[in-house]
Design a protein around this motif. Structure first.
Motif, PDB file in Angstrom:
ATOM      1  N   GLN A 227     -71.865 -17.670 -79.763  1.00  0.00           N
ATOM      2  CA  GLN A 227     -70.937 -16.583 -79.521  1.00  0.00           C
ATOM      3  C   GLN A 227     -69.534 -17.084 -79.212  1.00  0.00           C
ATOM      4  O   GLN A 227     -68.558 -16.401 -79.470  1.00  0.00           O
ATOM      5  CB  GLN A 227     -71.428 -15.701 -78.373  1.00  0.00           C
ATOM      6  CG  GLN A 227     -72.549 -14.768 -78.775  1.00  0.00           C
ATOM      7  CD  GLN A 227     -73.832 -15.517 -79.005  1.00  0.00           C
ATOM      8  OE1 GLN A 227     -74.094 -16.511 -78.347  1.00  0.00           O
ATOM      9  NE2 GLN A 227     -74.647 -15.049 -79.930  1.00  0.00           N
ATOM     10  N   TYR A 228     -69.462 -18.254 -78.630  1.00  0.00           N
ATOM     11  CA  TYR A 228     -68.170 -18.792 -78.272  1.00  0.00           C
ATOM     12  C   TYR A 228     -68.146 -20.246 -78.674  1.00  0.00           C
ATOM     13  O   TYR A 228     -69.121 -20.949 -78.524  1.00  0.00           O
ATOM     14  CB  TYR A 228     -67.915 -18.668 -76.771  1.00  0.00           C
ATOM     15  CG  TYR A 228     -68.062 -17.273 -76.292  1.00  0.00           C
ATOM     16  CD1 TYR A 228     -66.989 -16.405 -76.321  1.00  0.00           C
ATOM     17  CD2 TYR A 228     -69.294 -16.814 -75.857  1.00  0.00           C
ATOM     18  CE1 TYR A 228     -67.144 -15.101 -75.907  1.00  0.00           C
ATOM     19  CE2 TYR A 228     -69.459 -15.513 -75.438  1.00  0.00           C
ATOM     20  CZ  TYR A 228     -68.384 -14.657 -75.466  1.00  0.00           C
ATOM     21  OH  TYR A 228     -68.542 -13.366 -75.078  1.00  0.00           O
ATOM     22  N   GLY A 229     -67.039 -20.676 -79.136  1.00  0.00           N
ATOM     23  CA  GLY A 229     -67.026 -22.063 -79.527  1.00  0.00           C
ATOM     24  C   GLY A 229     -65.629 -22.623 -79.575  1.00  0.00           C
ATOM     25  O   GLY A 229     -64.642 -21.930 -79.374  1.00  0.00           O
ATOM     26  N   VAL A 230     -65.592 -23.889 -79.832  1.00  0.00           N
ATOM     27  CA  VAL A 230     -64.328 -24.547 -80.055  1.00  0.00           C
ATOM     28  C   VAL A 230     -64.426 -25.227 -81.415  1.00  0.00           C
ATOM     29  O   VAL A 230     -65.412 -25.880 -81.732  1.00  0.00           O
ATOM     30  CB  VAL A 230     -64.000 -25.555 -78.933  1.00  0.00           C
ATOM     31  CG1 VAL A 230     -65.113 -26.556 -78.755  1.00  0.00           C
ATOM     32  CG2 VAL A 230     -62.691 -26.256 -79.219  1.00  0.00           C
TER      33      VAL A 230
ATOM     34  N   PHE B 271     -73.694 -28.259 -80.649  1.00  0.00           N
ATOM     35  CA  PHE B 271     -72.585 -28.232 -81.594  1.00  0.00           C
ATOM     36  C   PHE B 271     -73.108 -28.501 -83.000  1.00  0.00           C
ATOM     37  O   PHE B 271     -74.238 -28.967 -83.183  1.00  0.00           O
ATOM     38  CB  PHE B 271     -71.499 -29.257 -81.229  1.00  0.00           C
ATOM     39  CG  PHE B 271     -71.890 -30.698 -81.453  1.00  0.00           C
ATOM     40  CD1 PHE B 271     -72.618 -31.395 -80.512  1.00  0.00           C
ATOM     41  CD2 PHE B 271     -71.510 -31.366 -82.612  1.00  0.00           C
ATOM     42  CE1 PHE B 271     -72.977 -32.725 -80.710  1.00  0.00           C
ATOM     43  CE2 PHE B 271     -71.846 -32.701 -82.821  1.00  0.00           C
ATOM     44  CZ  PHE B 271     -72.590 -33.376 -81.865  1.00  0.00           C
TER      45      PHE B 271
ATOM     46  N   ALA C 172     -68.355 -26.363 -81.461  1.00  0.00           N
ATOM     47  CA  ALA C 172     -69.206 -26.612 -80.300  1.00  0.00           C
ATOM     48  C   ALA C 172     -69.348 -25.335 -79.487  1.00  0.00           C
ATOM     49  O   ALA C 172     -68.399 -24.571 -79.333  1.00  0.00           O
ATOM     50  CB  ALA C 172     -68.612 -27.717 -79.432  1.00  0.00           C
ATOM     51  N   ALA C 173     -70.539 -25.124 -78.989  1.00  0.00           N
ATOM     52  CA  ALA C 173     -70.824 -23.920 -78.211  1.00  0.00           C
ATOM     53  C   ALA C 173     -70.708 -24.216 -76.727  1.00  0.00           C
ATOM     54  O   ALA C 173     -70.626 -25.366 -76.299  1.00  0.00           O
ATOM     55  CB  ALA C 173     -72.223 -23.412 -78.542  1.00  0.00           C
ATOM     56  N   ASN C 174     -70.728 -23.172 -75.948  1.00  0.00           N
ATOM     57  CA  ASN C 174     -70.571 -23.365 -74.510  1.00  0.00           C
ATOM     58  C   ASN C 174     -71.888 -23.675 -73.812  1.00  0.00           C
ATOM     59  O   ASN C 174     -71.971 -23.627 -72.597  1.00  0.00           O
ATOM     60  CB  ASN C 174     -69.890 -22.151 -73.873  1.00  0.00           C
ATOM     61  CG  ASN C 174     -70.603 -20.866 -74.224  1.00  0.00           C
ATOM     62  OD1 ASN C 174     -71.778 -20.894 -74.585  1.00  0.00           O
ATOM     63  ND2 ASN C 174     -69.906 -19.753 -74.138  1.00  0.00           N
ATOM     64  N   ASP C 175     -72.922 -23.983 -74.568  1.00  0.00           N
ATOM     65  CA  ASP C 175     -74.154 -24.437 -73.939  1.00  0.00           C
ATOM     66  C   ASP C 175     -74.413 -25.914 -74.249  1.00  0.00           C
ATOM     67  O   ASP C 175     -75.482 -26.425 -73.958  1.00  0.00           O
ATOM     68  CB  ASP C 175     -75.341 -23.579 -74.388  1.00  0.00           C
ATOM     69  CG  ASP C 175     -75.661 -23.777 -75.863  1.00  0.00           C
ATOM     70  OD1 ASP C 175     -74.848 -24.401 -76.575  1.00  0.00           O
ATOM     71  OD2 ASP C 175     -76.731 -23.320 -76.290  1.00  0.00           O
TER      72      ASP C 175
ATOM     73  N   GLY D 206     -77.802 -23.459 -80.137  1.00  0.00           N
ATOM     74  CA  GLY D 206     -78.291 -22.645 -79.028  1.00  0.00           C
ATOM     75  C   GLY D 206     -77.413 -21.449 -78.743  1.00  0.00           C
ATOM     76  O   GLY D 206     -77.878 -20.343 -78.524  1.00  0.00           O
ATOM     77  N   GLY D 207     -76.140 -21.640 -78.695  1.00  0.00           N
ATOM     78  CA  GLY D 207     -75.219 -20.538 -78.481  1.00  0.00           C
ATOM     79  C   GLY D 207     -74.206 -20.524 -79.597  1.00  0.00           C
ATOM     80  O   GLY D 207     -73.766 -21.568 -80.050  1.00  0.00           O
TER      81      GLY D 207
ATOM     82  N   GLU E  39     -59.986 -22.927 -79.453  1.00  0.00           N
ATOM     83  CA  GLU E  39     -61.118 -22.237 -78.841  1.00  0.00           C
ATOM     84  C   GLU E  39     -61.097 -20.777 -79.238  1.00  0.00           C
ATOM     85  O   GLU E  39     -60.042 -20.197 -79.479  1.00  0.00           O
ATOM     86  CB  GLU E  39     -61.060 -22.344 -77.323  1.00  0.00           C
ATOM     87  CG  GLU E  39     -61.323 -23.736 -76.823  1.00  0.00           C
ATOM     88  CD  GLU E  39     -61.516 -23.771 -75.321  1.00  0.00           C
ATOM     89  OE1 GLU E  39     -61.645 -22.684 -74.727  1.00  0.00           O
ATOM     90  OE2 GLU E  39     -61.545 -24.863 -74.760  1.00  0.00           O
ATOM     91  N   GLY E  40     -62.270 -20.193 -79.269  1.00  0.00           N
ATOM     92  CA  GLY E  40     -62.336 -18.776 -79.562  1.00  0.00           C
ATOM     93  C   GLY E  40     -63.754 -18.332 -79.784  1.00  0.00           C
ATOM     94  O   GLY E  40     -64.697 -19.129 -79.718  1.00  0.00           O
ATOM     95  N   ALA E  41     -63.904 -17.067 -80.045  1.00  0.00           N
ATOM     96  CA  ALA E  41     -65.236 -16.535 -80.263  1.00  0.00           C
ATOM     97  C   ALA E  41     -65.596 -16.596 -81.735  1.00  0.00           C
ATOM     98  O   ALA E  41     -64.748 -16.386 -82.600  1.00  0.00           O
ATOM     99  CB  ALA E  41     -65.298 -15.093 -79.777  1.00  0.00           C
ATOM    100  N   TYR E  42     -66.825 -16.884 -82.003  1.00  0.00           N
ATOM    101  CA  TYR E  42     -67.356 -16.820 -83.349  1.00  0.00           C
ATOM    102  C   TYR E  42     -66.488 -17.615 -84.335  1.00  0.00           C
ATOM    103  O   TYR E  42     -66.133 -17.133 -85.401  1.00  0.00           O
ATOM    104  CB  TYR E  42     -67.438 -15.375 -83.835  1.00  0.00           C
ATOM    105  CG  TYR E  42     -68.326 -14.509 -83.000  1.00  0.00           C
ATOM    106  CD1 TYR E  42     -67.806 -13.811 -81.924  1.00  0.00           C
ATOM    107  CD2 TYR E  42     -69.674 -14.381 -83.295  1.00  0.00           C
ATOM    108  CE1 TYR E  42     -68.608 -13.002 -81.153  1.00  0.00           C
ATOM    109  CE2 TYR E  42     -70.477 -13.568 -82.528  1.00  0.00           C
ATOM    110  CZ  TYR E  42     -69.953 -12.880 -81.472  1.00  0.00           C
ATOM    111  OH  TYR E  42     -70.754 -12.081 -80.713  1.00  0.00           O
TER     112      TYR E  42
END
Lengths: 245, 223
Positions: A176-179, A90, A84-87, A173-174, A45-48
């Motif tokens: 900024q953060y993902g896995v 993916f 995958a994003a937090n919304d 959709g998002g 996990e992490g940003a960008y």
């Protein structure tokens, strides 16, 4: 799954009693295995998050067999990568052989290792497989998923590149953060389906940090009970997929 | 964010929703000099009606997968005790009115890009809970971030086609999507996307009626 089974029995049952018996056996096996579909990933996990890597193509082993005349219903997916994003959206990339998802625009293909891109964009699943195929023979390929300028549109998108050639761009959709996740899968579980996925090299990063080696580099996924023999993970033939009808 | 105040506010918003069509009509017909701005502002503040959208969807079993979603509480997202103290696009965030049957504010997270996501549910957000798990238990997520300068609703329609329908939101246009399921086919979230020129928005929730999301969005713009 049960609906599909019913269709398979009708379709194959016209061939004769022996075929029917075989199908019934296979159907029972499918029912028994329906809840144990292999899906093994490592995740960070992490940003960008971004992905890059080098992978060996699947080995040209004689037991790589999904091209049965009876078109066994299974699907093998190797080298799936995913961000995958937090919304809930993916994007993913991989190669598959066999039955395509019923959703999206990927096509059934039992003859080659199709490149595909799938994901969810703005809540809606998509799948596309119009990017050719990788050879069965062992060979290395570079792949990359990163959030950058799409060559065709000029917009910032998730860009999929294979051997440094951009294949497609997708929105999410998002972002900024993902896995990031990598591994192997099989779907539409079929008995005797075994997957062993290894990566020669796999790295990921966020824009504020350098590339990192994948925590569980090399072997990402191994179907329990599969007794593969890989004395040297660095050899090109790093992946073997066995799908026995 | 307490139960009582949320209920009272929701009731007030409901009353406004009932009374507002009359106000809009009066504004539009009775005062031509100011009706353009007023009508633009108030359009889409009446009783909510969801647009017709394509209800075909991709079942969980009918696609490659599964996806691995990050936990909501990613280390890079900073928890904000009181979202009213945060800043989005250089201004205080808009705080929606969320019906008590959906839940109460459980968590607000500030994001690296200047965005803010608020999570509403009946129970707190777990330490490793993912958005899929959160939505599946009836949670609602509201995200606002500095605008990318594009018409978000149009972009969504261009992306998903008939799976989206347009909704009027107090002069803004939103795209409503009945999303594909994340974990179970019987738990499909509605998504609402729009830009108000300053912020880009996403509202997600598994609700019985999509009008609930529309009302939540309108609660931030309609008087």
């Amino acid at each position: 799954m049960r609906l599909w089974l019913a269709q398979a029995r009708v379709r194959r049952g016209r061939g004769g009693g022996r075929v029917i018996a075989g199908v019934l056996g296979a159907s029972i096996a499918v029912l028994l295995n329906a809840t144990v579909a292999l899906a093994c990933y490592g995740a960070n996990e992490g940003a960008y998050s971004e992905f890059t890597g080098t992978t060996g193509a699947r080995g040209a082993s004689s037991n790589v067999n999904l091209s049965s005349a009876t078109a066994s219903p299974g699907t093998a997916i190797v080298h799936p990568l995913q961000i995958a994003a937090n919304d809930g959206d993916f994007v993913g990339w991989g190669t598959y052989k066999g039955r395509a998802p019923t959703a999206g625009n990927c096509l059934d293909d039992y003859s080659g290792w199709n490149l595909y891109v799938d994901g969810a964009s703005n809540g809606v699943y998509f799948c596309r497989s119009s990017y050719g195929a990788l050879p069965d023979n062992p060979s290395f390929h570079n792949f990359r998923i990163n959030y950058t300028t799409c060559p065709s549109s000029g917009r910032t998108r998730w860009v999929f590149s294979i051997n440094e050639q951009a294949q497609t761009c997708n929105d999410m959709g998002g972002h900024q953060y993902g896995v990031t996740a990598a591994g192997g899968e099989n779907v539409y579980t079929y008995t005797n389906q075994r997957i062993d996925v290894l990566y020669a090299d796999l790295t990921w990063r966020s824009p504020t940090a350098g590339w990192l080696r994948w925590t569980n580099s090399q072997r990402m996924c191994q179907d329990p009970g599969y007794l593969a023999n890989y004395p040297d993970y660095s050899v090109p033939s790093t992946i073997t997929v066995e799908l026995l009808p | 964010m307490r139960r009582g105040s949320a209920s009272a506010t929701a009731t007030l918003v409901a009353l406004i929703g009932i009374l507002l069509p009359t106000a809009c009509a009066t504004s539009g017909l009775g005062n031509g000099a100011t009706s353009v701005a007023d009508a633009t502002t108030l359009a889409g503040c009446g009783p909510s009606a969801a647009p017709a959208i394509d209800e075909h969807f991709a079942p969980v079993a009918g696609r490659f997968g599964p996806a691995r979603w990050p936990s909501i509480r990613t280390a890079d997202r900073r928890a904000v005790a009181d979202p009213r103290t945060a800043r989005v696009a250089g201004a205080p965030p808009l705080i929606p009115v969320v019906p008590s049957e959906v839940g109460w504010l459980q968590l607000a997270l500030a994001e690296l890009d200047g965005g803010l996501t608020m999570y509403y549910a009946q129970a707190p957000v777990g330490g490793a809970e993912t958005i899929a798990e959160f939505l599946a238990r009836g949670g609602l997520a509201v995200t606002q971030r500095p605008t990318a300068g594009r018409d978000r609703a149009s972009d969504v329609v261009a992306d998903v086609g008939s799976r989206a329908g347009l909704v009027s939101l107090a002069g803004h246009t939103a795209a409503l999507v009945h999303a594909d399921p994340l974990l179970r086919d019987d738990f499909r979230a509605y998504h609402l996307y729009w830009s108000d020129g300053m912020r880009d928005w996403t509202v997600q929730g598994v609700v019985q009626r999509p009008e609930v999301l529309i009302d939540i969005a309108r609660s931030m713009y309609c008087p």
